[in-house]
Design an enzyme around this catalytic site. Structure first.
Site, PDB file in Angstrom:
ATOM      1  N   GLY A  19      -7.187   5.908   5.153  1.00  0.00           N
ATOM      2  CA  GLY A  19      -6.159   6.765   4.002  1.00  0.00           C
ATOM      3  C   GLY A  19      -6.914   8.580   4.202  1.00  0.00           C
ATOM      4  O   GLY A  19      -8.517   8.420   4.790  1.00  0.00           O
ATOM      5  N   ARG A  26     -11.090   4.182  11.653  1.00  0.00           N
ATOM      6  CA  ARG A  26     -12.586   3.932  10.962  1.00  0.00           C
ATOM      7  C   ARG A  26     -13.376   2.744  10.992  1.00  0.00           C
ATOM      8  O   ARG A  26     -12.574   1.479  10.579  1.00  0.00           O
ATOM      9  CB  ARG A  26     -12.326   4.439   9.294  1.00  0.00           C
ATOM     10  N   GLU A  32     -14.183  -4.563  10.131  1.00  0.00           N
ATOM     11  CA  GLU A  32     -12.899  -4.544  11.125  1.00  0.00           C
ATOM     12  C   GLU A  32     -12.379  -3.106  11.196  1.00  0.00           C
ATOM     13  O   GLU A  32     -13.874  -2.240  10.799  1.00  0.00           O
ATOM     14  CB  GLU A  32     -11.741  -4.785   9.452  1.00  0.00           C
ATOM     15  N   ASP A  36     -15.857  -0.108   9.606  1.00  0.00           N
ATOM     16  CA  ASP A  36     -16.646  -0.758   7.779  1.00  0.00           C
ATOM     17  C   ASP A  36     -17.924  -2.276   8.317  1.00  0.00           C
ATOM     18  O   ASP A  36     -17.228  -2.727   9.415  1.00  0.00           O
ATOM     19  CB  ASP A  36     -15.745  -1.819   7.203  1.00  0.00           C
ATOM     20  N   ASN A  64      -9.998   0.429  10.890  1.00  0.00           N
ATOM     21  CA  ASN A  64      -8.490   0.605  10.155  1.00  0.00           C
ATOM     22  C   ASN A  64      -8.236   1.775  11.064  1.00  0.00           C
ATOM     23  O   ASN A  64      -9.027   2.681  11.581  1.00  0.00           O
ATOM     24  CB  ASN A  64      -8.497   1.790   8.868  1.00  0.00           C
ATOM     25  N   GLU A 116       1.155  -1.069   0.144  1.00  0.00           N
ATOM     26  CA  GLU A 116       0.574  -0.133  -0.041  1.00  0.00           C
ATOM     27  C   GLU A 116       1.099   1.305   0.053  1.00  0.00           C
ATOM     28  O   GLU A 116       0.108   1.866   0.147  1.00  0.00           O
ATOM     29  CB  GLU A 116      -0.766   0.228   1.431  1.00  0.00           C
ATOM     30  N   TYR A 132      -9.657   4.453  -4.898  1.00  0.00           N
ATOM     31  CA  TYR A 132      -8.714   4.522  -5.531  1.00  0.00           C
ATOM     32  C   TYR A 132      -8.777   5.126  -6.859  1.00  0.00           C
ATOM     33  O   TYR A 132      -8.241   6.698  -6.911  1.00  0.00           O
ATOM     34  CB  TYR A 132      -6.942   4.199  -5.371  1.00  0.00           C
ATOM     35  N   SER A 179      -6.846  -1.662   2.670  1.00  0.00           N
ATOM     36  CA  SER A 179      -7.032  -1.699   1.226  1.00  0.00           C
ATOM     37  C   SER A 179      -7.451  -2.576   0.245  1.00  0.00           C
ATOM     38  O   SER A 179      -7.703  -2.527  -0.517  1.00  0.00           O
ATOM     39  CB  SER A 179      -5.991  -0.944   0.041  1.00  0.00           C
TER      40      SER A 179
END
Length: 319
Positions: free
Chosen positions: A280, A260, A274, A262, A276, A17, A221, A149
């Site tokens: 990002g 964050r 999960e 999800d 993070n 990443e 992305y 990612s």
């Protein structure tokens, strides 16, 4: 802001990443410079320690994705160097990065997660496929145990061959996690947890992509390939439930500053996927969108994260 600060933004490294990290770092460095801070973007390589010592930052912002920048390794180095840094410490980063360990902690907190099976690093893809088929069937999601990612992730909503996607996930190292596929809408909740202030859940975002696709690396992305619906159009009770779960997950992992969570939102069930620990900060990233929906623009977010780390100071004891 009272005085200009020297801020080191860490980027890159050798993870899968690394390019996402460099994109995030460039954006947040530009945002910090609008406050007249002196900002240096420093590559995660063998010269990192000497570069940090030469620059002598007041605060370090690790804008890193994937191991070793997101799994606690770099955080341990910064703690040893006694440098204040943005984000969670060693324990929190390591727990969030390890999908299997994180889910065990979520279960202990009473948070609803999908059924799963852990595949050990040394197991062959063929043996793992037989094991998974016997325990979960073939309608599953296959993930590397420690990666972000959506790299190495395969969704099999209609079933199919398990061997090839298991082989791909296992190639990242550290084993794989296989979860029962749960049908639903994708959503995410950002948490802002500044030092000395109460943690808050930011507005829920629903993520949509083209029919038959999912929120994979390309859709994350590539501008225009996903839509972030904020505020998300769920019943208020469901929005409140997601906000509560995101805060509880953040706390049970021992995170700080930002995270964050999800989710998959089914008709009758809500599943936490999960969390993070270092979301990002690219032009297509979810965390800045959630902040904007809460009235926090990107430069303000960058400033608030740095000041949170500065107030906390260097690591003394791991939390």
């Amino acid at each position: 802001m009272a005085t200009a600060l020297r801020i080191a933004v860490l980027a890159g490294g050798n993870s899968a990443e690394a390019e996402v990290s460099r994109s995030s770092a460039g954006g947040i460095a530009a945002a910090l410079r609008t406050w007249s801070h002196e900002v240096a973007v420093i590559e995660l390589d063998r010269e990192l320690v000497s570069a940090l010592r030469a620059f002598a930052p007041d605060v370090v912002l690790p804008m890193l994705h994937g191991p070793p920048g997101e799994d606690g390794t770099v955080q341990g180095l910064l703690a040893m160097l006694q440098l204040p840094f943005v984000g969670s410490g060693v324990q929190g980063c390591a727990a969030a990065m390890d999908k299997y360990l994180a889910k065990a902690l979520f279960r202990g907190e009473g948070l609803n997660v999908a059924d799963d099976e852990l595949i050990a690093p040394g197991m062959s893809a063929e043996s793992a496929a037989d094991h998974v088929a016997g325990r979960l069937g073939d309608r599953v999601v296959i993930k590397p145990r420690r990666q972000g990612s959506a790299l190495g992730v395969t969704l099999l909503p209609d079933g199919g061959d398990l061997v090839a996607p298991l082989r791909e996930a296992l190639e990242f190292g550290g084993g794989a996690l296989v979860e029962r596929y749960e049908v639903g809408r994708e959503a995410t909740v950002a948490v802002l947890d500044e030092h000395g202030r109460q943690a808050i859940a930011l507005p829920v975002i629903e993520i949509t992509v083209a029919h038959g696709e999912w929120y994979d690396y390309d859709n994350r992305y590539t501008p225009g390939k996903s839509e972030h619906i904020v505020p998300a159009e769920f019943p208020q009770t469901r929005l409140d439930e997601m906000a509560d779960m995101a805060l509880r997950a953040h706390r049970c992992l021992g995170l700080r500053d930002l995270s964050r969570a999800d989710f998959v939102v089914g008709d009758n069930e809500l599943y936490l996927l999960e969390v993070n620990a270092l979301p990002g900060m690219t032009a297509t990233s979810l965390y800045p969108d959630a902040c904007r929906a809460a009235g926090i623009d990107f430069p303000e977010l960058a400033e608030r994260l740095v000041l949170s780390a500065l107030r906390r100071g260097p690591e003394r004891t791991e939390r």
